[in-house]
Design a protein around this motif. Structure first.
Motif, PDB file in Angstrom:
ATOM      1  N   MET B  98       0.794  -1.234   0.000  1.00  0.00           N
ATOM      2  CA  MET B  98       0.000   0.000   0.000  1.00  0.00           C
ATOM      3  C   MET B  98       0.828   1.287   0.000  1.00  0.00           C
ATOM      4  SD  MET B  98      -2.815  -1.314  -0.578  1.00  0.00           S
ATOM      5  CE  MET B  98      -3.407   0.291  -1.018  1.00  0.00           C
ATOM      6  N   ALA B  99       1.917   1.331   0.765  1.00  0.00           N
ATOM      7  CA  ALA B  99       2.680   2.589   0.832  1.00  0.00           C
ATOM      8  C   ALA B  99       3.151   2.993  -0.560  1.00  0.00           C
ATOM      9  CB  ALA B  99       3.869   2.428   1.782  1.00  0.00           C
ATOM     10  N   ASP B 100       3.728   2.043  -1.294  1.00  0.00           N
ATOM     11  CA  ASP B 100       4.204   2.349  -2.645  1.00  0.00           C
ATOM     12  C   ASP B 100       3.043   2.620  -3.597  1.00  0.00           C
ATOM     13  OD1 ASP B 100       6.876   2.173  -2.015  1.00  0.00           O
ATOM     14  OD2 ASP B 100       7.000   0.026  -2.461  1.00  0.00           O
ATOM     15  N   TRP B 101       1.950   1.897  -3.395  1.00  0.00           N
ATOM     16  CA  TRP B 101       0.808   2.086  -4.299  1.00  0.00           C
ATOM     17  C   TRP B 101       0.214   3.487  -4.158  1.00  0.00           C
ATOM     18  CZ3 TRP B 101      -0.537   0.207  -8.645  1.00  0.00           C
ATOM     19  CH2 TRP B 101      -1.817   0.473  -9.170  1.00  0.00           C
ATOM     20  N   PHE B 102       0.093   3.950  -2.909  1.00  0.00           N
ATOM     21  CA  PHE B 102      -0.410   5.313  -2.699  1.00  0.00           C
ATOM     22  C   PHE B 102       0.456   6.321  -3.458  1.00  0.00           C
ATOM     23  CE2 PHE B 102      -2.195   3.786   1.587  1.00  0.00           C
ATOM     24  CZ  PHE B 102      -3.492   3.737   1.098  1.00  0.00           C
ATOM     25  N   ARG B 103       1.776   6.124  -3.397  1.00  0.00           N
ATOM     26  CA  ARG B 103       2.719   7.057  -4.028  1.00  0.00           C
ATOM     27  C   ARG B 103       2.580   7.030  -5.555  1.00  0.00           C
ATOM     28  NH1 ARG B 103       7.290   5.680  -5.725  1.00  0.00           N
ATOM     29  NH2 ARG B 103       7.396   3.763  -4.514  1.00  0.00           N
ATOM     30  N   SER B 105       0.049   5.677  -7.478  1.00  0.00           N
ATOM     31  CA  SER B 105      -1.293   5.786  -8.071  1.00  0.00           C
ATOM     32  C   SER B 105      -2.032   7.056  -7.672  1.00  0.00           C
ATOM     33  CB  SER B 105      -2.150   4.593  -7.645  1.00  0.00           C
ATOM     34  OG  SER B 105      -2.426   4.681  -6.246  1.00  0.00           O
ATOM     35  N   GLY B 106      -1.625   7.653  -6.547  1.00  0.00           N
ATOM     36  CA  GLY B 106      -2.393   8.791  -6.040  1.00  0.00           C
ATOM     37  C   GLY B 106      -3.701   8.376  -5.385  1.00  0.00           C
ATOM     38  N   ALA B 107      -3.869   7.084  -5.101  1.00  0.00           N
ATOM     39  CA  ALA B 107      -5.122   6.621  -4.473  1.00  0.00           C
ATOM     40  C   ALA B 107      -5.298   7.270  -3.100  1.00  0.00           C
ATOM     41  CB  ALA B 107      -5.115   5.099  -4.343  1.00  0.00           C
ATOM     42  N   ARG B 108      -6.524   7.643  -2.792  1.00  0.00           N
ATOM     43  CA  ARG B 108      -6.855   8.190  -1.469  1.00  0.00           C
ATOM     44  C   ARG B 108      -7.992   7.416  -0.802  1.00  0.00           C
ATOM     45  NH1 ARG B 108      -2.745   9.606  -2.083  1.00  0.00           N
ATOM     46  NH2 ARG B 108      -1.783  11.667  -2.192  1.00  0.00           N
ATOM     47  N   VAL B 109      -8.636   6.570  -1.571  1.00  0.00           N
ATOM     48  CA  VAL B 109      -9.697   5.729  -1.015  1.00  0.00           C
ATOM     49  C   VAL B 109      -9.430   4.291  -1.454  1.00  0.00           C
ATOM     50  CG1 VAL B 109     -12.162   5.209  -1.004  1.00  0.00           C
ATOM     51  CG2 VAL B 109     -11.403   7.595  -1.118  1.00  0.00           C
ATOM     52  N   ILE B 110      -9.362   3.398  -0.458  1.00  0.00           N
ATOM     53  CA  ILE B 110      -9.256   1.975  -0.751  1.00  0.00           C
ATOM     54  C   ILE B 110     -10.575   1.334  -0.332  1.00  0.00           C
ATOM     55  CG2 ILE B 110      -8.072  -0.201  -0.214  1.00  0.00           C
ATOM     56  CD1 ILE B 110      -6.275   1.741  -1.736  1.00  0.00           C
ATOM     57  N   ILE B 111     -11.158   0.569  -1.252  1.00  0.00           N
ATOM     58  CA  ILE B 111     -12.382  -0.177  -0.925  1.00  0.00           C
ATOM     59  C   ILE B 111     -12.038  -1.657  -0.958  1.00  0.00           C
ATOM     60  CG2 ILE B 111     -14.784  -0.637  -1.538  1.00  0.00           C
ATOM     61  CD1 ILE B 111     -14.777   1.882  -3.221  1.00  0.00           C
ATOM     62  N   GLY B 112     -12.544  -2.411   0.029  1.00  0.00           N
ATOM     63  CA  GLY B 112     -12.264  -3.837   0.026  1.00  0.00           C
ATOM     64  C   GLY B 112     -13.119  -4.557   1.033  1.00  0.00           C
ATOM     65  N   LYS B 113     -12.668  -5.764   1.365  1.00  0.00           N
ATOM     66  CA  LYS B 113     -13.343  -6.597   2.360  1.00  0.00           C
ATOM     67  C   LYS B 113     -12.515  -6.620   3.638  1.00  0.00           C
ATOM     68  CE  LYS B 113     -14.535 -11.430   3.397  1.00  0.00           C
ATOM     69  NZ  LYS B 113     -14.749 -12.794   2.909  1.00  0.00           N
ATOM     70  N   ARG B 122      -2.513   3.554  10.626  1.00  0.00           N
ATOM     71  CA  ARG B 122      -1.672   4.625  11.194  1.00  0.00           C
ATOM     72  C   ARG B 122      -0.333   4.712  10.458  1.00  0.00           C
ATOM     73  NH1 ARG B 122      -5.013   2.755  15.320  1.00  0.00           N
ATOM     74  NH2 ARG B 122      -3.711   1.013  15.956  1.00  0.00           N
ATOM     75  N   ASP B 123       0.235   3.544  10.068  1.00  0.00           N
ATOM     76  CA  ASP B 123       1.554   3.554   9.426  1.00  0.00           C
ATOM     77  C   ASP B 123       1.483   3.861   7.936  1.00  0.00           C
ATOM     78  OD1 ASP B 123       2.535   2.821  11.859  1.00  0.00           O
ATOM     79  OD2 ASP B 123       2.902   0.719  11.342  1.00  0.00           O
ATOM     80  N   LEU B 124       0.444   3.393   7.269  1.00  0.00           N
ATOM     81  CA  LEU B 124       0.402   3.461   5.803  1.00  0.00           C
ATOM     82  C   LEU B 124      -0.618   4.459   5.274  1.00  0.00           C
ATOM     83  CD1 LEU B 124       0.357  -0.428   5.220  1.00  0.00           C
ATOM     84  CD2 LEU B 124       2.357   1.070   5.213  1.00  0.00           C
ATOM     85  N   PHE B 125      -1.824   4.445   5.833  1.00  0.00           N
ATOM     86  CA  PHE B 125      -2.905   5.272   5.296  1.00  0.00           C
ATOM     87  C   PHE B 125      -2.796   6.718   5.756  1.00  0.00           C
ATOM     88  CE2 PHE B 125      -6.306   2.472   3.418  1.00  0.00           C
ATOM     89  CZ  PHE B 125      -5.549   1.319   3.409  1.00  0.00           C
ATOM     90  N   LEU B 126      -2.493   6.883   7.041  1.00  0.00           N
ATOM     91  CA  LEU B 126      -2.459   8.232   7.607  1.00  0.00           C
ATOM     92  C   LEU B 126      -1.448   9.134   6.889  1.00  0.00           C
ATOM     93  CD1 LEU B 126      -2.996   8.581  11.405  1.00  0.00           C
ATOM     94  CD2 LEU B 126      -1.797  10.362  10.145  1.00  0.00           C
ATOM     95  N   PRO B 127      -0.197   8.650   6.659  1.00  0.00           N
ATOM     96  CA  PRO B 127       0.765   9.503   5.944  1.00  0.00           C
ATOM     97  C   PRO B 127       0.328   9.818   4.514  1.00  0.00           C
ATOM     98  CG  PRO B 127       1.888   7.645   7.001  1.00  0.00           C
ATOM     99  CD  PRO B 127       0.427   7.381   7.120  1.00  0.00           C
ATOM    100  N   ALA B 128      -0.455   8.911   3.907  1.00  0.00           N
ATOM    101  CA  ALA B 128      -0.888   9.134   2.528  1.00  0.00           C
ATOM    102  C   ALA B 128      -2.185   9.934   2.458  1.00  0.00           C
ATOM    103  CB  ALA B 128      -1.077   7.788   1.820  1.00  0.00           C
ATOM    104  N   GLY B 129      -2.778  10.220   3.605  1.00  0.00           N
ATOM    105  CA  GLY B 129      -4.057  10.938   3.605  1.00  0.00           C
ATOM    106  C   GLY B 129      -5.171  10.096   3.002  1.00  0.00           C
ATOM    107  N   ALA B 130      -5.132   8.794   3.268  1.00  0.00           N
ATOM    108  CA  ALA B 130      -6.096   7.883   2.635  1.00  0.00           C
ATOM    109  C   ALA B 130      -7.040   7.274   3.675  1.00  0.00           C
ATOM    110  CB  ALA B 130      -5.354   6.762   1.903  1.00  0.00           C
TER     111      ALA B 130
END
Lengths: 321, 226
Positions: B98-103, B105-113, B122-130
């Protein structure tokens, strides 16, 4: 004589029925659970699922896009006659799988475990699985398809006679808690428990108990039936509902199937079906006429026989009914 | 839009989802989306992040919503696509990308199960604003399928197969989803699990452990296994 084309057509139709239409027995149980669910998030999930099933039927589209690992259970009457032989039968079911995958459409989930090769038709090495069983005194063929997801909610453990009912309850809870968190098991589900047999039989029985018996069905052994009800209640007392949210909707029903096992062991398997409980059955009579339903009626008295000789308790007509 | 149980806030958001809309999302909110979204899971991540292939389209310009899903879809002989249902797959297995993918792709919303762990948020989403939105059920394939207006494009269908290809969908009233993580790194699943965990000790009370133990990473049922 039943023709391979008739088998393929009927198999295609049950694939569509299973993927699109929720079985009535399961729908009723989820409606009841939604009405009685006090966890508001869990209740919202159940109400959304009820709406999803209406949408699936109205639009003729799959309830769930993870259309699982499509497979077949075949019951052959002793007097059933079909053209093309057994390999022709298997070819018809494999062809139906490929056609249904495109036509419904189903998600082509089946890939090679190492090379991840995807033929985009859910057909491959040992796929779809086809399990055979037999029924005395009748001339029909029954085919059931089950689409069950394949990643979470199943486990196996070798227990021993001394572990007793406590051991069964602990493993039952362990599996539900482990896979119920975040709803990985797609609960509330019909839970199947396999007890006994050899290890592979134990897994097969539990899977069949989950997927091939309807909500409300009880094992004919009254003590096993009582244990089914006790385990259902235990599962619903965890405090966990749909998606692992706070609630009490975990086990729509619990089905136990047993097989004679090693004198020193009591192996147990656990299987959770899912919030779409996709199963559909067709009976093909000797004159090739068909009857479609959602109750597989897989576990006949003959399937659960204990003795060498078998006498059908209530003689049935050899003709199609 | 579905009629959620009373007490749930329901919002309908345009994609790309704006920073303002993301900041307003609180855990437990029901979300529906309009715009363009795409599917991407281990096949796409491995191809881009593992093997270094360039993105097959300018994702940051197209959408900031990545759906962990495979559609029940088929390609017709004339090349058109038929989409039946769409359902999410469990996201926890994709945390390592995820960390590399955010960088990239510019993704800010992840949808899943099923979300990811609070620590991942806290480690991956928060720094990316996602934020993370979970599907409901799981298996509202028909409701979500109805929300897909059109297949805009598909990439790597031949290379990855239908299930792992990168599908780009135009969607309308696409949902429902539940907000699992917000921009502060709170997690609905984590909070709910803590409440459930309180019952576990009592649940197991009096049940003797079996004679034969098993090797395992944990025997604490309060632990997350993902």
């Amino acid at each position: 004589m039943i023709a391979p084309d008739d088998i393929e057509e009927a198999a295609c139709r049950i694939m569509a029925n299973a993927a699109i239409d929720i079985p009535a027995d399961y729908r009723r149980s989820i409606q009841r659970m939604a009405d009685g669910e006090s966890g508001d998030l869990s209740c919202f999930v159940l109400r959304t699922m009820l709406e999803n099933w209406e949408t699936a039927t109205a639009d003729r589209r799959p309830m769930c896009a993870d259309t699982g690992l499509p497979r077949f259970y075949v019951k052959l009457g002793d007097h059933a006659r079909f053209a093309g032989g057994f390999t022709g039968f298997e070819r018809a079911l494999r062809s139906a799988t490929a056609r249904a995958t495109h036509d419904i459409p189903l998600r082509p989930n089946r890939v090679h475990p190492l090379w991840r090769t995807d033929h985009n038709n859910n057909v491959g090495i040992n796929a779809p699985e086809i399990e055979w069983s037999f029924e005395p005194d009748v001339d029909w063929i029954e085919i059931t398809t089950v689409h069950k997801g394949g990643l979470f909610g199943t486990d196996y453990r070798m227990l021993f006679p001394g572990d007793g009912i406590d051991g069964i309850k602990r493993f039952f809870l362990d599996t539900l808690v482990a896979f119920g968190k975040r709803g990985l098991a797609c609960q509330p589900a019909i839970v199947g428990v396999g007890l006994g047999g050899s290890k592979d039989t134990c897994m097969v029985l539990g899977k069949q108990a989950a997927c091939l018996r309807v909500v409300g069905d009880r094992n004919p052994d009254p003590e096993i039936a009582a244990l089914e009800e006790e385990l259902q209640e235990l599962g619903n007392s965890i405090g966990m509902g749909a998606m692992g949210f706070v609630g009490k909707s975990m086990v729509a029903d619990c089905h136990i199937e047993v097989g004679y096992t090693h004198t020193g062991g009591m192996p147990m398997s656990m299987h959770t079906f899912c919030l779409s409980s996709r199963r559909a059955t067709v009976r093909i009579r000797a004159d090739s006429s068909t009857e479609y339903r959602t109750d597989p009626k897989w576990f006949t008295p003959y399937m659960r026989r204990e003795t060498v000789e078998w006498q059908t308790p209530h003689p049935v007509s050899r003709q199609s009914g | 839009m579905a009629d959620p149980a009373p007490g749930f806030k329901t919002v309908r958001l345009k994609v790309p989802v704006s920073g303002e809309d993301l900041a307003d999302l609180a855990i437990g909110t029901i979300v529906y989306l309009d715009g363009v979204i795409y599917t991407g899971r281990e096949g796409v991540y491995q191809r881009v992040l593992g093997e270094g292939n360039p993105l097959p389209l300018d994702l940051p310009a197209v959408s900031n919503v990545n759906f962990h899903c495979s559609p029940a879809a088929a390609v017709e002989p004339d090349g058109r696509y038929k989409v039946g249902g769409v359902t999410a797959t469990a996201s926890f297995r994709f945390a390592k990308w995820m960390a590399d993918w955010f960088r990239v792709s510019g993704a800010r919303v992840i949808i899943g199960k099923g979300g990811m762990t609070g620590q991942d948020y806290r480690d991956l989403f928060l720094p990316a604003g996602a934020v993370y939105l979970t599907t409901v059920g799981y298996g509202t394939g028909a409701l979500l399928g109805r929300g897909i207006r059109r297949v805009r494009e598909v990439h790597w269908l031949g290379e990855l197969g239908n299930a792992q290809a990168l599908w780009v969908f135009e969607v309308e009233n696409f949902g429902p989803f539940i907000v699992d993580s917000d921009l502060q790194g709170n997690s609905l699943f984590e909070q709910q699990a803590e409440l459930v965990n309180r019952n576990l000790e009592e649940l197991y009370a009096g049940l003797r452990p079996p004679a034969l133990s098993r090797y395992g990473e944990t025997d604490d049922r309060k632990d997350e296994l993902i």
